[in-house]
Design an enzyme around this catalytic site. Structure first.
Site, short mmCIF file in Angstrom:
data_model
loop_
_atom_site.label_atom_id
_atom_site.label_comp_id
_atom_site.label_asym_id
_atom_site.label_seq_id
_atom_site.Cartn_x
_atom_site.Cartn_y
_atom_site.Cartn_z
N GLY A 198 -20.74 -76.51 4.60
CA GLY A 198 -20.14 -75.19 4.82
C GLY A 198 -19.39 -75.10 6.15
N ASN B 243 -20.87 -73.33 -2.57
CA ASN B 243 -19.85 -72.51 -1.89
C ASN B 243 -19.13 -73.36 -0.84
OD1 ASN B 243 -18.44 -70.13 -1.38
ND2 ASN B 243 -19.88 -69.45 0.19
N PHE C 152 -28.89 -73.85 7.39
CA PHE C 152 -27.71 -72.99 7.19
C PHE C 152 -27.63 -72.46 5.76
CE2 PHE C 152 -26.07 -76.05 10.42
CZ PHE C 152 -25.74 -75.16 11.41
N SER D 280 -28.43 -63.57 11.86
CA SER D 280 -27.17 -62.85 12.02
C SER D 280 -27.39 -61.60 12.83
CB SER D 280 -26.66 -62.47 10.63
OG SER D 280 -25.66 -61.50 10.71
N ALA D 281 -26.37 -61.18 13.54
CA ALA D 281 -26.40 -59.91 14.25
C ALA D 281 -26.62 -58.74 13.30
CB ALA D 281 -25.10 -59.71 15.01
N TYR E 75 -27.82 -58.57 1.77
CA TYR E 75 -27.62 -59.76 2.59
C TYR E 75 -28.43 -59.66 3.89
CZ TYR E 75 -25.54 -62.68 6.16
OH TYR E 75 -25.38 -63.54 7.20
N LYS F 212 -31.76 -61.95 5.55
CA LYS F 212 -31.87 -62.55 6.90
C LYS F 212 -33.09 -62.00 7.63
CE LYS F 212 -28.56 -65.41 6.67
NZ LYS F 212 -28.82 -66.86 6.74
N ASN G 171 -13.49 -62.23 2.59
CA ASN G 171 -14.16 -60.98 2.98
C ASN G 171 -13.98 -60.72 4.46
OD1 ASN G 171 -15.57 -60.28 0.48
ND2 ASN G 171 -16.64 -62.21 0.82
N ARG H 160 -15.67 -56.25 17.27
CA ARG H 160 -16.69 -57.28 17.03
C ARG H 160 -16.66 -58.30 18.16
NH1 ARG H 160 -17.63 -53.99 13.85
NH2 ARG H 160 -18.01 -54.14 11.61
N ARG I 187 -14.10 -49.57 5.41
CA ARG I 187 -14.88 -50.31 4.41
C ARG I 187 -16.31 -49.78 4.44
NH1 ARG I 187 -15.00 -56.81 4.99
NH2 ARG I 187 -16.04 -56.24 6.94
N1 UFG Z 1 -11.68 -56.19 8.68
C1 UFG Z 1 -10.46 -55.66 8.34
N2 UFG Z 1 -9.79 -56.22 7.28
C2 UFG Z 1 -10.28 -57.26 6.55
C3 UFG Z 1 -11.56 -57.79 6.91
C4 UFG Z 1 -12.23 -57.22 7.98
O1 UFG Z 1 -9.96 -54.72 8.95
O2 UFG Z 1 -9.64 -57.70 5.60
C5 UFG Z 1 -12.39 -55.63 9.86
C6 UFG Z 1 -13.76 -55.05 9.56
O3 UFG Z 1 -13.66 -53.70 9.16
C7 UFG Z 1 -14.47 -55.25 10.88
C8 UFG Z 1 -13.85 -56.54 11.43
O4 UFG Z 1 -12.62 -56.68 10.76
O5 UFG Z 1 -14.15 -54.20 11.77
C9 UFG Z 1 -14.68 -57.77 11.18
O6 UFG Z 1 -15.00 -57.84 9.79
P1 UFG Z 1 -15.66 -59.15 9.16
O7 UFG Z 1 -15.83 -58.89 7.69
O8 UFG Z 1 -14.90 -60.35 9.57
O9 UFG Z 1 -17.06 -59.24 9.89
P2 UFG Z 1 -18.27 -58.21 9.87
O10 UFG Z 1 -18.63 -57.97 11.29
O11 UFG Z 1 -18.05 -57.05 9.00
O12 UFG Z 1 -19.37 -59.09 9.12
C10 UFG Z 1 -19.97 -60.15 9.78
C11 UFG Z 1 -20.46 -61.18 8.78
C12 UFG Z 1 -21.49 -60.58 7.90
C13 UFG Z 1 -22.56 -59.96 8.72
C14 UFG Z 1 -21.99 -59.01 9.72
C15 UFG Z 1 -22.99 -58.49 10.68
O13 UFG Z 1 -19.39 -61.64 7.98
O14 UFG Z 1 -22.05 -61.61 7.12
O15 UFG Z 1 -21.01 -59.67 10.51
O16 UFG Z 1 -23.54 -59.55 11.38
F1 UFG Z 1 -23.42 -59.27 7.93
#
Ligand code: UFG
Length: 337
Positions: free
Chosen positions: A11, A36, A81, A125-126, A149, A153, A198, A231, A292
């Site tokens: 991965g 995956n 992982f 994960s955070a 999810y 964790k 995602n 983030r 979202r």
């Molecule tokens: N975002 C967008 N457009 C996109 C994708 C994301 O605007 O197409 C934004 C989100 O709203 C967020 C930021 O970009 O503000 C980061 O989003 P991510 O999906 O990259 O990351 P997240 O912080 O939402 O999620 C990550 C991990 C999850 C975990 C989470 C909390 O991918 O597995 O952190 O630890 F659950």
């Protein structure tokens, strides 16, 4: 040098950690079922590592297969992982998440116990901090899961705490990752999500390379400096080196640890887009759309403990994260396939 079994080794984070461990002198045995990930990662690891990777194709839910792996190799520690990680999918398919993330952890630990291996680094994960009571999150922040999810964790962390309490010979590092981005500096391995990404960075890189028309920015009215989500992005090679530091701590200090792996600073979606445009020279068209569901406005790490306890801190900045993500995506526009 110790031999480390990496589950989920093919991965995104697993493959980068494989290289970091090898560079630090560890012997690595990789395990993955490719549910995956792509088998082509192994060719790239061979090229980058200068030798044929030692690899076992198996699922962490297959006890007999795990016994075979532990019988064939003299394993000193496991970095676990292997897990599914898409929040939306976890809500739609809770059983597959519990079976793989929780069931797979239990069967891995059972196999370790049968073979006398009691040292594990666990990918947490955070997300286990849930709604921020304060920021930055430190390691004593209360825990709460916001989705299936996240619960996998949280339960995984708890299972390992119970195991460690039952037998002090177990040494565990609970590593709480913030938002990993970037790729190995060579551009030969990187993040290759299946289907629509995602996460933000792979979506941005796919827009840059022409696979997607525009980025949807999820929410422009958060209580953050520019209204978009904040983030703590960290370079995947820094994250990989964090695993090396955690393993050394477990093996040398014989002490467990719960540690955030982040940079300690927050970046908004629009700041990341701007940094990526500078690094790549490509425009990233975007539209601000609805929030979202389930997203937090902002979170980032208190990264002090990792520095004090593990002697680790993130070294690569946002420009390097963007440049390396772009190098990977531009040279591999369709990923490994
Ligand atoms: N975002 C967008 N457009 C996109 C994708 C994301 O605007 O197409 C934004 C989100 O709203 C967020 C930021 O970009 O503000 C980061 O989003 P991510 O999906 O990259 O990351 P997240 O912080 O939402 O999620 C990550 C991990 C999850 C975990 C989470 C909390 O991918 O597995 O952190 O630890 F659950």
């Amino acid at each position: 040098m110790p031999t480390v079994l990496l589950t989920g080794a093919a991965g995104y984070i697993g493959s980068h950690t494989w290289l970091a461990l090898q560079s630090a002198g560890f012997e690595v045995v990789g395990l993955d079922d490719f549910s995956n990930s792509s088998a082509r990662v192994l060719d790239r690891l061979k090229e980058l590592g200068g030798r044929t990777p030692v690899f076992e194709r198996a699922s962490v839910t297959d006890a007999a297969a795990l016994d075979g792996v532990f019988s064939r190799h003299r394993i000193d520690a496991v970095v676990h992982f292997a897990a599914f990680k898409a929040v939306g999918e976890s809500t739609a398919q809770p059983l597959s998440y519990y079976a793989n993330n929780v069931g797979g952890l239990v069967s891995t630990c059972e196999a370790m116990r049968r073979h006398g291996v009691k040292t594990m680094v666990f990918s947490s994960s955070a997300t286990v901090y849930g709604e921020p009571k304060y920021l930055p999150y430190d390691e004593v922040h209360p825990l709460a899961a916001m989705n299936v999810y996240g619960r996998t964790k949280l339960f995984g962390e708890q299972i390992l705490r119970d195991l460690e309490a039952s037998d002090p010979a177990w040494k565990v590092a609970w590593l709480r990752y913030f938002n990993p981005v970037g790729a190995h500096e060579s551009g030969r391995i990187g993040e290759d999500p299946r289907g629509t990404p995602n996460n933000l960075m792979p979506y941005v890189t796919q827009v840059a390379v022409g696979r997607r028309e525009f980025l949807q920015v999820f929410g422009g009215d958060y209580d953050t400096p520019d209204g978009t989500g904040v983030r703590d992005y960290l370079h995947v090679m820094d994250l990989a080196e964090g695993h090396v530091a955690a393993l050394r701590h477990l093996l040398e200090q014989r002490a467990s640890a719960t540690v955030n792996l982040g940079t300690g600073s927050g970046t908004s979606v629009l700041q990341l887009v701007a940094a990526f445009e500078r690094a790549s020279g490509r425009p990233i068209p975007y539209r601000i759309v609805e929030r979202r569901p389930g997203d937090l406005p902002a979170f980032w790490a208190d990264a002090t403990l990792a520095r004090e306890l593990l002697g680790w801190q993130a070294r690569r900045d946002l420009a390097a994260m963007c440049a390396d993500s772009w190098r990977w995506q531009s040279r591999n526009p369709t990923g490994y396939d």
